[in-house]
Design an enzyme around this catalytic site. Sequence first.
Site: not given
Lengths: 268, 397
Positions: A55, A66, A178
């Site tokens: 990734e 994040d 995911y």
Amino acid sequence: MSERTLTGVERIAAAFAQRSRRAALMPYLMGGFPTLEQSQRIGAAYVSAGADLIELGVPYSDPLADGPVIHAAGTRALAGGATVSGVLEIAQALSESVPVVLMCYANMVLAPGAPEFARRLAGTGACGLIVPDLPVGEQPDVLRECDAHGLALVPLVAPTTTPERLAMIGEQARGFLYTVSVVGTTGEREALADRFTEIVSRARASTAVPVALGFGIGTPEQARMAADAGADGVIVGTRLVRAAGEAPDDPAAAAGSVLEDLAAGLEG
Amino acid sequence: MSAGAPGTGPPSAALEHRFGEYGGQYVPETLMPALQELEQEWLKARADSGYWAELHGLLRDFAGRPTPLYRARRLSERLGRPVYLKREDLNHTGSHKLNNALGQALLARRMGKRRIIAETGAGQHGVATATVCALLGIECAVYMGVEDMRRQRPNVQRMELLGASMRPVDAGAMTLKEATSAAIRDWVANVQGTHYVIGSVVGPAPYPALVRDLQRVIGDEARAQMLEREGRLPVRVVACVGGGSNAIGIFTPFLDERQVELVGVEAGGEGIETERHGAPLTVGGRAGILHGSRSAVMQDEQGQIVVAHSVSAGLDYPGAGPQHAFLRDSGRARYEAVTDAQALEAFKVLARLEGIIPALETAHALAWILDQPAGELDLVCLSGRGDKDLAEVLGDG
């Protein structure tokens, strides 16, 4: 007679099917961190360590999904002049050796428009795209354009995802699903979240594509637990970015070494 | 629920996710269930007379509503036409922000949330949120950029005194954009027990519609007050625009009365011809995604969000609410920008002319109206008072 090149979706499927370990090894790197050149070498080190898929993150001004380590890496990459084009060049270079899935926030995907972005991404040989702030259903054109180019638009599911949404997401998933292992942002955790096995089973029941587990996995032990829980792939991000950041003399060697240790957790 | 009562909003329509092409929900998947829950709960609360009874009681007895509509004597004389000021500066905590914080905190309590977080620029929304959390006994954390904490120090002190836990944000420009991103990250990490009280008509759906529903009390009151005082509607309504909540609040009851002109005034900073401003609606350009919604935004060609600049912390934001982008594109409202220098001047002019010290944000709307030589009947939203800005303006900061 020329061979047809595999599409991105096909390359990803092959990577899962042909993996040598219990679960596919799926490391993340921040394009442009610590520099564009060093980040490309980190990617090469991942390939040497046996990554089944990489990734590749595009640094962004406001990365909502994040945690502090990856956010700081992105900020540093931007300060060093990393651009979308620069990261796409890294994608192109790495794509020759391993399937690459780009991780890019929605505003940068939509800035040139979905058709143009998908075209450019497919042109690098990359296999897929993850857009962490684009929930399934919000922009059907992104899925359409990725499908048109054989790029896998990989969706995320979280422990909080409702059964109804999970069914919809599983049905539209391309490449892999995911599966976020914790409620939160990226970052290492001391222990995997509760209901860990449950979320993998829920995810698997909802989709025909492989299930990859990510967020908070930083040790070989945790990687093994993910494989035990039935994950087809294990995604590691913050642990590797932290290793690269802590070894300014040779970030690629440091990150590669950590990845080799993680890979060992997936053996046997 | 009586349909005509101020603040009740339109009856039981679903909440808009989009305003034309603007709005939407561009958030990590982790937040989707929380947004769905919030929308369902708001639709229920909005139809519940018990909710409105409690909220109206607090708006009346705790906040001090309705706020006055003041015909500014000397301002009207100077400008040669009646100019009315809707006095949100007299709302408890000193701005319109409490209208939204109260409504959302009551909603959070209905949802059983034990913790509330907020972002804040000038600190007014942070103070309003800390205030309601003290009132209701809910744990509160406020994200604020370190630069904003410096230039709005009195508000930081107020929030701390009120029991909020301050979370300084030192990323990027250290102002509202970074604080909002940090608050969203906190919410992603703590979504199950925490409600995020967004302070303006920005963010993923249902927030822009929810905050509008709570801020329209400004316009509902002003409209009724204006009809009572003047026997007619205002000809022009003016408000400053950061995220855009006081403007949407005062515009909303007039939206369908197209003879009423609507003007939003953004932060021109050092001039919109420079890169140092906060005027995405005025400058135009490609729409983008910021903090979960698609709207007017300051960005570069790649889609990186650009840092805004304004002397006023509350307008120092590179985005604007999606409903404003729609109102602009559909021609219902127009958007102008006023520079730092003009706003600073208007700050002092209103103090001397009317004995009212406006917030620096509000001073942008005042600067614009002061600059209009002609008009018939102006209604300006005086969105907040300027005590918080004295040190900055007088150079003691």
